[in-house]
Enzyme design. Structure first.
Site, short mmCIF file in Angstrom:
data_model
loop_
_atom_site.label_atom_id
_atom_site.label_comp_id
_atom_site.label_asym_id
_atom_site.label_seq_id
_atom_site.Cartn_x
_atom_site.Cartn_y
_atom_site.Cartn_z
N GLU A 94 0.80 -36.89 -12.83
CA GLU A 94 1.07 -36.35 -14.17
C GLU A 94 0.74 -37.41 -15.21
O GLU A 94 0.84 -38.60 -14.94
CB GLU A 94 2.55 -35.94 -14.15
CG GLU A 94 3.22 -35.51 -15.41
CD GLU A 94 2.75 -34.20 -16.01
OE1 GLU A 94 1.54 -34.11 -16.32
OE2 GLU A 94 3.57 -33.30 -16.24
N ASP A 95 0.34 -36.98 -16.39
CA ASP A 95 0.00 -37.95 -17.44
C ASP A 95 1.22 -38.69 -17.98
O ASP A 95 1.23 -39.91 -18.09
CB ASP A 95 -0.77 -37.27 -18.60
CG ASP A 95 -0.06 -36.04 -19.18
OD1 ASP A 95 1.03 -35.67 -18.68
OD2 ASP A 95 -0.60 -35.45 -20.12
N ASP A 98 8.17 -37.16 -20.50
CA ASP A 98 8.75 -37.28 -21.83
C ASP A 98 10.21 -36.78 -21.75
O ASP A 98 11.08 -37.53 -21.34
CB ASP A 98 7.87 -36.44 -22.76
CG ASP A 98 8.23 -36.55 -24.23
OD1 ASP A 98 8.73 -37.59 -24.64
OD2 ASP A 98 8.02 -35.57 -24.97
N PHE A 147 4.07 -40.51 -30.25
CA PHE A 147 3.15 -39.51 -29.70
C PHE A 147 1.80 -40.18 -29.46
O PHE A 147 1.18 -40.71 -30.38
CB PHE A 147 3.01 -38.30 -30.62
CG PHE A 147 2.38 -37.14 -29.91
CD1 PHE A 147 3.15 -36.29 -29.14
CD2 PHE A 147 1.01 -36.94 -29.97
CE1 PHE A 147 2.57 -35.23 -28.43
CE2 PHE A 147 0.42 -35.90 -29.27
CZ PHE A 147 1.20 -35.04 -28.50
N ARG A 160 -8.73 -36.17 -25.62
CA ARG A 160 -8.53 -36.40 -24.18
C ARG A 160 -9.56 -37.37 -23.61
O ARG A 160 -9.33 -38.00 -22.59
CB ARG A 160 -8.66 -35.07 -23.41
CG ARG A 160 -7.54 -34.09 -23.65
CD ARG A 160 -7.59 -33.01 -22.59
NE ARG A 160 -6.84 -31.82 -22.96
CZ ARG A 160 -5.54 -31.65 -22.76
NH1 ARG A 160 -4.83 -32.60 -22.21
NH2 ARG A 160 -4.94 -30.53 -23.11
#
Ligand code: IMP
Length: 170
Positions: A94-95, A98, A147, A160
């Protein structure tokens, strides 16, 4: 945009993670990586290039954000896996973790498919934003509540492709 992690820093950390993962599994065991689209694609592609040939992979797509920068807590399932997880050593790739809501939901679904082992690798973690406790076995970098975009991560589907991770100025 301010660069938070440059490309060389990311590359060397991902190589380390790949080696760490390989060390953690006996040489006779296959490792099945499940990439969470879309954000995980770049991390996944660098991770597998740092590993030996005993890996297989699959892709799953969920979305939790729409076009904004704050989590709604709502997770939508958009593409399922092509192959069974039964009795495999699965690592979710997963990136970023959060609030943890996406990963918690995913882990529950994947665990119900009877893998032999289930672990998670996240390139980034923002611990100060966590709403639910969720186990993450491999973390690339722990970051502040900002962010970020790049290296797979987007803002409204943009950025991206950046080879680094930058802080989005709002
Ligand atoms: P969570 O459910 O709140 O843990 O959110 C996880 C998902 O939200 C990630 O897989 C990302 O797609 C997205 N996300 C969370 N933080 C960021 C960020 O800083 N930049 C880009 N996407 C993010």
């Amino acid at each position: 945009m301010n660069i938070l992690l440059d490309a060389a820093t990311i590359q060397s950390r991902v190589k380390e993670l790949a080696q760490e993962i390989e060390r953690d599994y006996p040489a006779s065991e296959e490792i099945h990586l499940v990439c969470v689209l879309k954000g995980g694609f770049m991390f996944m592609s660098d991770l597998i290039r740092g590993m030996s040939t005993r890996v297989s992979m699959d892709f799953i797509a969920v979305s939790s954000y729409g076009a904004g920068t704050k989590s709604s807590g709502e997770v939508r399932f958009q593409k399922d896996l092509d192959t069974s997880l039964e009795n495999r050593n699965v690592i979710v790739v997963e990136d970023i973790v959060d609030t943890g809501l996406t990963l918690k939901y995913l882990q529950e679904i994947l665990r119900s498919r009877a893998p032999k082992t289930l672990r998670t690798a996240c390139l980034l973690s923002k611990p100060s934003r966590r709403k639910v406790e969720v186990p993450v076995d491999y973390i690339g970098f722990t970051i502040e509540d900002r962010f970020v975009v790049g290296y797979g991560l987007d803002y409204a589907e943009k950025y991206r492709n950046l080879p680094h991770i930058a802080i989005l100025q709002e």
